[in-house]
Design an enzyme around this catalytic site. Structure first.
Site, PDB file in Angstrom:
ATOM      1  N   SER A  38     -13.259   2.318   6.245  1.00  0.00           N
ATOM      2  CA  SER A  38     -13.770   1.675   7.456  1.00  0.00           C
ATOM      3  C   SER A  38     -15.106   2.299   7.832  1.00  0.00           C
ATOM      4  CB  SER A  38     -12.782   1.829   8.613  1.00  0.00           C
ATOM      5  OG  SER A  38     -11.687   0.943   8.466  1.00  0.00           O
ATOM      6  N   HIS A  62     -10.252   4.216  -0.661  1.00  0.00           N
ATOM      7  CA  HIS A  62      -9.397   4.223   0.527  1.00  0.00           C
ATOM      8  C   HIS A  62     -10.188   4.816   1.695  1.00  0.00           C
ATOM      9  CE1 HIS A  62      -5.085   3.514  -0.920  1.00  0.00           C
ATOM     10  NE2 HIS A  62      -5.862   3.234  -1.953  1.00  0.00           N
ATOM     11  N   GLY A  63      -9.691   4.589   2.910  1.00  0.00           N
ATOM     12  CA  GLY A  63     -10.342   5.169   4.083  1.00  0.00           C
ATOM     13  C   GLY A  63     -11.786   4.745   4.225  1.00  0.00           C
ATOM     14  N   ASP A  74       0.834  -1.199   0.000  1.00  0.00           N
ATOM     15  CA  ASP A  74       0.000   0.000   0.000  1.00  0.00           C
ATOM     16  C   ASP A  74       0.875   1.258   0.000  1.00  0.00           C
ATOM     17  OD1 ASP A  74      -2.462   1.286   0.053  1.00  0.00           O
ATOM     18  OD2 ASP A  74      -2.617   1.244   2.243  1.00  0.00           O
TER      19      ASP A  74
END
Length: 354
Positions: A235, A232-233, A83
């Site tokens: 959660s 991305h990000g 990543d």
């Protein structure tokens, strides 16, 4: 051993209309939780080593941790992904270590903090694609900067991420620029900016269309239908784990993540890889806090680490099921990296631009 490229996995996901959660891994417990969940649900796996994980555990340790998982679960296709590489050199080193996929994050300069100009991003991503595809290895690029549309603040993870306040244009990937970027670089997957950010503090209120732009995903997918989009990000910041953490001594303020149903909507429009880290951190921390509070005389780490595996495994299972990943591992017939090189060399995998 079923180590495969990200491109093969995401091509399969596109063909059958599902997404794949990409979990960051730092230690044995996370790795086991991810693989046990995949085994239970028959799901293919993307495990990734972030910049922070590589600094914490070291890339060779992470590599062998992932290879051990592949050895124990040989029937599960696994992509070993690096990543947020901040330079072509970082990506090249990961390929030498055996990673089957790398991310060249040219949206930032090599310091991992300063937003880069477009030409720089194209140049370093082109360099990475050239040597990676020659090895059959997949490449993820990034266009736009992760950050909050709600506050304008940039997002940071493990020391990688822009700093300070960004303007709206930096926080939303432009569809026309995305098409040009993919045409010039031939990346296999593209991380796009739509209002998500790294860490637990993503939104101060449940996100709306003004702070999380699913519409932008649709617009980008319409221009580059064959390029796999990456969130991305992503959660979801489970409120039940926030409650447990704070009940047993934690002090995490009110915060909200990306709703699972919004991710599922994105999957309908080309999102194939969904990066998740914070959810596993929260579950692990909550499980440890609760166990130690209820068992103050215990000092055997294996006992509370076992609780973290169970907590993280449940989240992984839930994401595999929600994203449609479940039931697909056994349908993927592994292609070697040499086989992927041949497909790249023939032009078969060149992107389509509308």
């Amino acid at each position: 051993m079923a180590l495969i490229s990200m491109r093969q996995m995401l091509d399969h996901a596109a063909e059958f209309g599902y997404g794949v959660p990409a979990f960051n891994v730092n230690n044995l417990e996370q790795m086991r939780a991810i693989m046990e969940a995949a085994d239970k649900t028959d799901s293919p796996v993307i495990v990734q080593a972030s910049a922070g994980a590589r600094k914490y555990a070291g890339a060779p340790f992470l590599r062998h941790l992932i290879l051990a998982a592949i050895e124990e679960f040989p029937h599960i296709p696994v992509c070993m992904h690096q990543d947020h590489g901040t330079s072509p050199d970082v990506c090249q080193r990961s390929i030498q270590l055996g990673f089957s996929s790398v991310m060249m994050d040219g949206s930032l300069r090599e310091d991992g903090k300063t937003p880069a100009d477009y030409d720089y991003n194209v140049r370093v991503t082109q360099q990475t694609v050239a040597f990676a595809h020659a090895c059959g290895v997949s490449v993820e690029g990034e266009l736009g900067c992760l950050g909050s549309l709600e506050t304008g603040m940039a997002g940071e993870e493990d020391g990688v991420g822009a700093e300070g306040v960004l303007d709206h244009s930096q926080l939303l990937t432009d569809p026309e620029e995305a098409a040009d970027f993919v045409a010039k670089t031939k990346v296999d997957a593209l991380a796009i900016a739509i209002g998500t950010s790294h860490g637990a503090y993503k939104f101060t209120n449940p996100p709306t269309g003004d702070t999380l732009s699913i519409q932008r995903i649709k617009e980008i997918h319409a221009r580059i239908p064959d390029t796999h989009l990456v969130m991305h990000g992503s959660s979801s910041v489970p409120q039940e784990w926030l409650k447990i953490i704070n009940e047993y001594g934690g002090e995490i303020g009110e915060t909200y993540g990306v709703p699972v149903e919004e991710i599922v909507e994105g999957i309908k429009y080309g999102v194939r890889k969904v990066n998740i880290d914070t959810d596993l951190r929260l579950a692990s921390t909550g499980a440890i806090r609760e166990f130690l509070a209820k068992n103050p005389s215990e000092f055997d780490p294996r006992k509370y680490f076992a609780k973290t595996v169970a907590a993280m495994r449940d989240i992984c299972i839930a994401r595999y099921e929600a994203f449609g990943t479940a039931g697909n591992a056994s349908k993927i017939k592994p292609i070697s990296l040499e086989g992927m090189f041949q497909r790249y060399a023939s032009g078969e995998l060149d992107p389509k631009i509308n």
